[in-house]
Write an enzyme that holds these catalytic residues in place. Sequence first.
Site, PDB file in Angstrom:
ATOM      1  N   LYS A  39       0.819  -1.189   0.000  1.00 16.37           N
ATOM      2  CA  LYS A  39       0.000   0.000   0.000  1.00 16.37           C
ATOM      3  C   LYS A  39       0.866   1.257   0.000  1.00 16.37           C
ATOM      4  O   LYS A  39       0.381   2.372  -0.190  1.00 16.37           O
ATOM      5  CB  LYS A  39      -0.868   0.012   1.268  1.00 16.37           C
ATOM      6  CG  LYS A  39      -1.775  -1.177   1.412  1.00 16.37           C
ATOM      7  CD  LYS A  39      -2.399  -1.174   2.819  1.00 16.37           C
ATOM      8  CE  LYS A  39      -3.198  -2.428   3.039  1.00 16.37           C
ATOM      9  NZ  LYS A  39      -3.598  -2.572   4.456  1.00 16.37           N
ATOM     10  N   GLY A  40       2.166   1.062   0.240  1.00 14.27           N
ATOM     11  CA  GLY A  40       3.047   2.204   0.515  1.00 14.27           C
ATOM     12  C   GLY A  40       3.177   3.205  -0.605  1.00 14.27           C
ATOM     13  O   GLY A  40       3.472   4.376  -0.378  1.00 14.27           O
ATOM     14  N   GLU A  91       7.461   2.400  -6.390  1.00 15.53           N
ATOM     15  CA  GLU A  91       7.729   1.901  -5.027  1.00 15.53           C
ATOM     16  C   GLU A  91       7.877   3.075  -4.071  1.00 15.53           C
ATOM     17  O   GLU A  91       8.349   4.149  -4.464  1.00 15.53           O
ATOM     18  CB  GLU A  91       9.050   1.120  -5.019  1.00 15.53           C
ATOM     19  CG  GLU A  91       8.928  -0.364  -5.303  1.00 15.53           C
ATOM     20  CD  GLU A  91       8.498  -1.168  -4.073  1.00 15.53           C
ATOM     21  OE1 GLU A  91       7.898  -0.603  -3.135  1.00 15.53           O
ATOM     22  OE2 GLU A  91       8.772  -2.378  -4.062  1.00 15.53           O
ATOM     23  N   ASP A  92       7.539   2.851  -2.811  1.00 19.70           N
ATOM     24  CA  ASP A  92       7.792   3.872  -1.801  1.00 19.70           C
ATOM     25  C   ASP A  92       9.269   3.889  -1.418  1.00 19.70           C
ATOM     26  O   ASP A  92       9.896   4.932  -1.333  1.00 19.70           O
ATOM     27  CB  ASP A  92       6.904   3.659  -0.561  1.00 19.70           C
ATOM     28  CG  ASP A  92       6.950   2.236  -0.011  1.00 19.70           C
ATOM     29  OD1 ASP A  92       7.631   1.361  -0.603  1.00 19.70           O
ATOM     30  OD2 ASP A  92       6.300   1.984   1.020  1.00 19.70           O
ATOM     31  N   ASP A  95      14.988  -0.964   0.041  1.00 14.35           N
ATOM     32  CA  ASP A  95      15.860  -1.127   1.202  1.00 14.35           C
ATOM     33  C   ASP A  95      16.933  -2.160   0.830  1.00 14.35           C
ATOM     34  O   ASP A  95      17.926  -1.821   0.191  1.00 14.35           O
ATOM     35  CB  ASP A  95      14.955  -1.551   2.370  1.00 14.35           C
ATOM     36  CG  ASP A  95      15.665  -1.682   3.697  1.00 14.35           C
ATOM     37  OD1 ASP A  95      16.809  -1.246   3.810  1.00 14.35           O
ATOM     38  OD2 ASP A  95      15.074  -2.235   4.639  1.00 14.35           O
ATOM     39  N   PHE A 144      14.511   4.637  10.421  1.00 18.54           N
ATOM     40  CA  PHE A 144      13.189   4.118  10.106  1.00 18.54           C
ATOM     41  C   PHE A 144      12.231   5.279   9.884  1.00 18.54           C
ATOM     42  O   PHE A 144      12.052   6.129  10.753  1.00 18.54           O
ATOM     43  CB  PHE A 144      12.676   3.212  11.235  1.00 18.54           C
ATOM     44  CG  PHE A 144      11.427   2.483  10.848  1.00 18.54           C
ATOM     45  CD1 PHE A 144      11.488   1.344  10.050  1.00 18.54           C
ATOM     46  CD2 PHE A 144      10.182   2.954  11.251  1.00 18.54           C
ATOM     47  CE1 PHE A 144      10.332   0.690   9.657  1.00 18.54           C
ATOM     48  CE2 PHE A 144       9.018   2.299  10.864  1.00 18.54           C
ATOM     49  CZ  PHE A 144       9.095   1.162  10.065  1.00 18.54           C
ATOM     50  N   ASP A 151       4.752   2.930   6.543  1.00 14.85           N
ATOM     51  CA  ASP A 151       4.034   2.594   7.774  1.00 14.85           C
ATOM     52  C   ASP A 151       4.938   1.986   8.828  1.00 14.85           C
ATOM     53  O   ASP A 151       6.039   1.509   8.542  1.00 14.85           O
ATOM     54  CB  ASP A 151       2.925   1.580   7.468  1.00 14.85           C
ATOM     55  CG  ASP A 151       3.486   0.179   7.221  1.00 14.85           C
ATOM     56  OD1 ASP A 151       4.388   0.042   6.361  1.00 14.85           O
ATOM     57  OD2 ASP A 151       3.054  -0.761   7.897  1.00 14.85           O
ATOM     58  N   ARG A 157       0.642   5.827   7.512  1.00 16.56           N
ATOM     59  CA  ARG A 157       0.790   6.036   6.063  1.00 16.56           C
ATOM     60  C   ARG A 157       0.197   7.376   5.645  1.00 16.56           C
ATOM     61  O   ARG A 157       0.555   7.942   4.616  1.00 16.56           O
ATOM     62  CB  ARG A 157       0.045   4.942   5.282  1.00 16.56           C
ATOM     63  CG  ARG A 157       0.625   3.555   5.441  1.00 16.56           C
ATOM     64  CD  ARG A 157      -0.018   2.624   4.424  1.00 16.56           C
ATOM     65  NE  ARG A 157       0.145   1.221   4.755  1.00 16.56           N
ATOM     66  CZ  ARG A 157       1.200   0.484   4.445  1.00 16.56           C
ATOM     67  NH1 ARG A 157       2.221   1.037   3.821  1.00 16.56           N
ATOM     68  NH2 ARG A 157       1.257  -0.789   4.763  1.00 16.56           N
TER      69      ARG A 157
HETATM   70  P1  IMP Z   1      13.378  -4.523   0.699  1.00 13.95           P
HETATM   71  O1  IMP Z   1      12.897  -5.807   0.104  1.00 13.95           O
HETATM   72  O2  IMP Z   1      14.320  -4.767   1.850  1.00 13.95           O
HETATM   73  O3  IMP Z   1      13.955  -3.568  -0.298  1.00 13.95           O
HETATM   74  O4  IMP Z   1      12.140  -3.914   1.425  1.00 13.95           O
HETATM   75  C1  IMP Z   1      11.353  -2.903   0.983  1.00 13.95           C
HETATM   76  C2  IMP Z   1      10.192  -2.805   1.968  1.00 13.95           C
HETATM   77  O5  IMP Z   1      10.669  -2.663   3.317  1.00 13.95           O
HETATM   78  C3  IMP Z   1       9.396  -1.562   1.727  1.00 13.95           C
HETATM   79  O6  IMP Z   1       8.412  -1.746   0.731  1.00 13.95           O
HETATM   80  C4  IMP Z   1       8.814  -1.285   3.091  1.00 13.95           C
HETATM   81  O7  IMP Z   1       7.649  -2.037   3.283  1.00 13.95           O
HETATM   82  C5  IMP Z   1       9.849  -1.800   4.064  1.00 13.95           C
HETATM   83  N1  IMP Z   1      10.688  -0.705   4.628  1.00 13.95           N
HETATM   84  C6  IMP Z   1      12.006  -0.543   4.507  1.00 13.95           C
HETATM   85  N2  IMP Z   1      12.440   0.542   5.175  1.00 13.95           N
HETATM   86  C7  IMP Z   1      11.343   1.112   5.731  1.00 13.95           C
HETATM   87  C8  IMP Z   1      11.144   2.293   6.552  1.00 13.95           C
HETATM   88  O8  IMP Z   1      12.062   3.070   6.891  1.00 13.95           O
HETATM   89  N3  IMP Z   1       9.864   2.531   6.923  1.00 13.95           N
HETATM   90  C9  IMP Z   1       8.815   1.731   6.591  1.00 13.95           C
HETATM   91  N4  IMP Z   1       8.963   0.622   5.818  1.00 13.95           N
HETATM   92  C10 IMP Z   1      10.215   0.313   5.390  1.00 13.95           C
END
Ligand code: IMP
Length: 187
Positions: A39-40, A91-92, A95, A144, A151, A157
């Site tokens: 949903k981000g 994408e939001d 990471d 974070f 979220d 959100r």
């Molecule tokens: P990745 O697979 O590690 O790249 O994860 C991406 C997902 O991690 C994002 O879509 C978010 O849901 C979550 N995420 C990573 N960092 C944050 C943050 O600082 N705040 C909230 N959600 C995060």
Amino acid sequence: MTVAEVVDRETLSARVAELAADIAADYEGREPVLLGVLKGAVPFLADLSRSLGPRADIDFLGLTRFGVEGRVSISMDTATPISGRDVIIVEDIVDTGLTLSYLRGLLETREPASLATVTLLDKQTRRIVDVPLEYRGFEIGDEFLVGYGLDWEGRFRNLPSLWAVLDLAELQGDPGALGAAVFSTGR
Ligand code: IMP
């Protein structure tokens, strides 16, 4: 409550408009599908698409993540067939890159004409897989963040700007205080 605004509304809106201008120039004469990851990505996609002008379709997909290695499956599929289309994943935040890497792999099997990603935020220093990222709004550290789609346990959100949670234990102890602290600033 120890939170700090890291990107305010004005800065977000200016950067989103710049990203839209870059995308509009690159996709001149084409009609891309913006594919928001629920949903981000919702607030970001809403603002980006309105800055992009008339030549963009919008669709969404939902993901379920499982396993520490970041495997994903599609929990809610797109309504638009993407075969032969120019697809831009919205994408939001990226990471570790695991989610995006799996998602790109899944979408490639559907043979889009092209596949690119725009992310609002890039936690570059935390990347563990190398995944192509064509457009990024801001590079950030490993704090974070919540707000503007991001979220903590499904909350926050709807904050209009981006906030860093400096003390997660404090948030866990009193989740209601963050929203109250943010909205009391008038931001
Ligand atoms: P990745 O697979 O590690 O790249 O994860 C991406 C997902 O991690 C994002 O879509 C978010 O849901 C979550 N995420 C990573 N960092 C944050 C943050 O600082 N705040 C909230 N959600 C995060």
